[in-house]
Design an enzyme around this catalytic site. Structure first.
Site, PDB file in Angstrom:
ATOM      1  N   GLU A  56      26.179  40.370  43.064  1.00 41.15           N
ATOM      2  CA  GLU A  56      27.265  40.140  44.016  1.00 41.15           C
ATOM      3  C   GLU A  56      28.412  39.345  43.395  1.00 41.15           C
ATOM      4  OE1 GLU A  56      26.543  41.980  46.253  1.00 41.15           O
ATOM      5  OE2 GLU A  56      24.451  41.816  46.852  1.00 41.15           O
ATOM      6  N   ARG A  65      37.223  41.193  37.555  1.00 44.24           N
ATOM      7  CA  ARG A  65      37.744  42.481  38.025  1.00 44.24           C
ATOM      8  C   ARG A  65      39.234  42.357  38.306  1.00 44.24           C
ATOM      9  NH1 ARG A  65      35.448  45.529  42.830  1.00 44.24           N
ATOM     10  NH2 ARG A  65      35.900  43.606  43.947  1.00 44.24           N
ATOM     11  N   GLY A  69      39.566  58.614  49.939  1.00 40.43           N
ATOM     12  CA  GLY A  69      40.003  58.968  51.289  1.00 40.43           C
ATOM     13  C   GLY A  69      41.041  60.059  51.332  1.00 40.43           C
ATOM     14  N   ASP A 107      30.738  49.850  42.040  1.00 33.96           N
ATOM     15  CA  ASP A 107      29.366  50.319  42.200  1.00 33.96           C
ATOM     16  C   ASP A 107      29.275  51.747  41.684  1.00 33.96           C
ATOM     17  OD1 ASP A 107      28.219  48.082  43.361  1.00 33.96           O
ATOM     18  OD2 ASP A 107      28.693  48.704  45.405  1.00 33.96           O
ATOM     19  N   TRP A 139      32.018  38.501  45.189  1.00 33.30           N
ATOM     20  CA  TRP A 139      32.947  39.595  45.457  1.00 33.30           C
ATOM     21  C   TRP A 139      32.821  40.073  46.897  1.00 33.30           C
ATOM     22  CZ3 TRP A 139      31.740  45.041  43.035  1.00 33.30           C
ATOM     23  CH2 TRP A 139      30.460  45.473  43.406  1.00 33.30           C
ATOM     24  N   ASP A 183      20.145  42.097  48.979  1.00 38.71           N
ATOM     25  CA  ASP A 183      20.428  43.244  49.840  1.00 38.71           C
ATOM     26  C   ASP A 183      20.129  42.959  51.303  1.00 38.71           C
ATOM     27  OD1 ASP A 183      20.819  45.660  47.785  1.00 38.71           O
ATOM     28  OD2 ASP A 183      19.235  44.337  47.055  1.00 38.71           O
TER      29      ASP A 183
END
Length: 492
Positions: free
Chosen positions: A183, A229, A246, A322, A374, A430
């Protein structure tokens, strides 16, 4: 200036919790097989094909130990093979009603079956090891079951990390020098634990570096490098409001043909109801891939040109995602990845790994990082907020029980090893994430409580000297991922 305008690093994070023997559908093994078929197989295929052309240092790939264990597990390998066969049959059954879609899905399923049967039947580790050894990519490691590090006791944090690094060493033959911190979770001082474990670099989110991500940065007084990032670049892809997936011509993830389970529609428009969406058209999608890959290359080049002007020398941008975004969530994602990795060098951008960036000296001045992640708010609220207070309390108790139940010894104790493994499974990040995001929250709470209950039960039996009863109870539990958890690591 001559030479590349700057350096681009693509980092992919592959992770799922332990799902085998813990439900099938809609949450459980189906989740694993979908991600494996639609993301892991095609993404690795992209890397393999580019590597066959002699290309190296294409990307940095993280595969968490708990996922790697499933990708090597005989039960899961059989399960995926069955799932791929079922995908092919579903395509056949849909042919009378949806002939174009069925033909597209038939080709995809047949290719996946062939790929699996020729390269993956003995697990993921031989495939990944071959690509890493050939220099096509860098493999990252991580703590065993992806726990949120800032909330762990220091000794449990060190144990989880060492267990994960040791497991990857067994699978791939090389101890990883870089990790994707679960994470992107960080609290001051974690860099010292990384240094002690031999970790030389890790990922944080851009805001942890106050958005200054043009170079890796050594953390505190250590020589461990944090890479951030670059959200300006990453969000060009991974933004729920304006990201490429999208786009109107891509396959719609949420619309199903319920008779076959196939996805027959394109996005069409963000406000278009499912029943009004247009049929999926692979040719339109391919044109969108080419268009969006060209746009991304332009964005990266412009970003690097601006950073070069700002800093007076070529700099770095890190786009991190991911892995499951590519193929599973975004059907066309693997094709887009291949187009981008081919086009960036032609546009004067050096593509390399985090290791390559470090070796090239793309490291700036030391920095003190704040507590961060994140997740939502870039803080710890997803894993430590009020909505998951019960899981936080459960995890605290699991850690206390784990530490107090550890006994030093020369020989391994399989019962205490089992207790440690159940504790690591309970501590997976998770469960809190799924509750905070209201994504199968009931399943997540059940999983956390089940593993925590095993820890307390086994600890009680061991404390009472009832080793026979403990062994009988473990025999009735669902199969677990690791065979190498050594609880003696907690005893110092």
């Amino acid at each position: 200036m001559s030479g590349p305008v700057g350096t681009f690093c693509l980092v992919l994070h592959s992770h799922l919790p332990w799902l085998a023997h813990h439900g099938r559908w809609p949450v459980g093994e189906e989740w694993l097989y979908q991600a494996w078929a639609h993301s892991y197989l095609p993404v690795v295929d992209v890397v393999s094909r580019l590597a066959s052309e002699g290309r190296q240092d294409l990307l940095t790939l993280g595969v968490t130990p708990v996922l790697a264990a499933q990708l090597d597990d005989p039960y899961c390998l059989r399960g995926l093979h069955d799932w791929l066969g079922g995908w092919l049959l579903r395509a056949h059954e849909a042919a009378p009603r949806l002939p174009d879609l069925a033909a597209h899905e038939h080709r995809a399923a047949a290719a996946a079956l062939t790929d699996f049967e020729t390269r993956w039947r003995h697990g993921a580790s031989p495939v990944l090891r071959g690509l890493a050894d050939a220099g096509a990519m860098e493999l990252l490691g991580g703590p065993a079951t992806h726990p949120f590090g800032p909330l762990l006791l220091p000794e449990v944090r060190a144990f989880a990390l060492e267990t994960g690094l040791a497991d990857q060493t067994l699978r791939t033959g090389t101890r990883p020098a870089g990790i994707w911190a679960p994470e992107c979770g960080y609290t001051p001082g974690m860099e010292d634990g990384y240094a002690a474990a031999g970790v030389r670099r890790f990922l944080v989110d851009g805001p942890a570096l106050r958005g200054v991500t043009a170079f890796g940065r050594t953390v505190g007084t250590s020589d461990v490098v944090a890479f951030g990032r670059d959200l300006d670049v990453t969000y060009r892809v991974w933004s729920p409001r304006s990201g490429y997936p999208g786009g109107r011509d891509y396959r719609d993830f949420h619309t199903f043909d319920h008779a076959s389970g196939l996805k027959p529609s394109r996005v069409t428009g963000k406000s278009v109801a499912p029943e009004a969406k247009q049929p999926y058209d692979p040719e339109r999608a391919a044109a969108a891939v080419a268009r969006d890959a060209a746009d991304f290359v332009s964005v990266v080049r412009e970003r690097l040109a601006g950073l070069r002007d700002q800093h007076g020398r070529p700099a770095l941008t890190v786009a991190a995602f991911d892995t499951e975004l590519f193929g599973h969530w975004w059907h066309e994602g693997p094709a887009w990845l291949e187009a981008v990795l081919r086009a960036l060098p032609e546009a004067g951008v050096r593509v390399t790994t985090l290791r390559g960036a470090t070796d090239a000296g793309l490291v700036g001045a030391p920095v003190d990082l704040p507590p961060s992640s994140w997740g939502s708010g870039k803080d710890w609220r997803v894993w430590a907020g009020e909505q998951v207070a019960d899981i936080v309390a459960l995890n605290d108790q699991v850690q206390k029980t784990l530490v107090s139940s550890t006994a030093p010894g020369r020989a391994r104790d399989p019962l205490r090893d089992a207790l440690a493994q159940e504790a690591l499974l309970a501590l997976s990040s998770d469960w809190a994430f799924m509750v905070s995001k209201d994504s199968a929250a009931g399943y997540a709470r059940d999983r956390a409580r089940t593993h925590a209950g095993h820890v307390e039960e086994l600890a009680g039996l061991l404390a009472g000297g009832r080793r026979g009863a403990a062994a009988r109870r473990i025999a009735h539990w669902a199969a677990t991922p690791f065979g190498s958890v050594d609880s003696r690591g907690l005893a110092g």
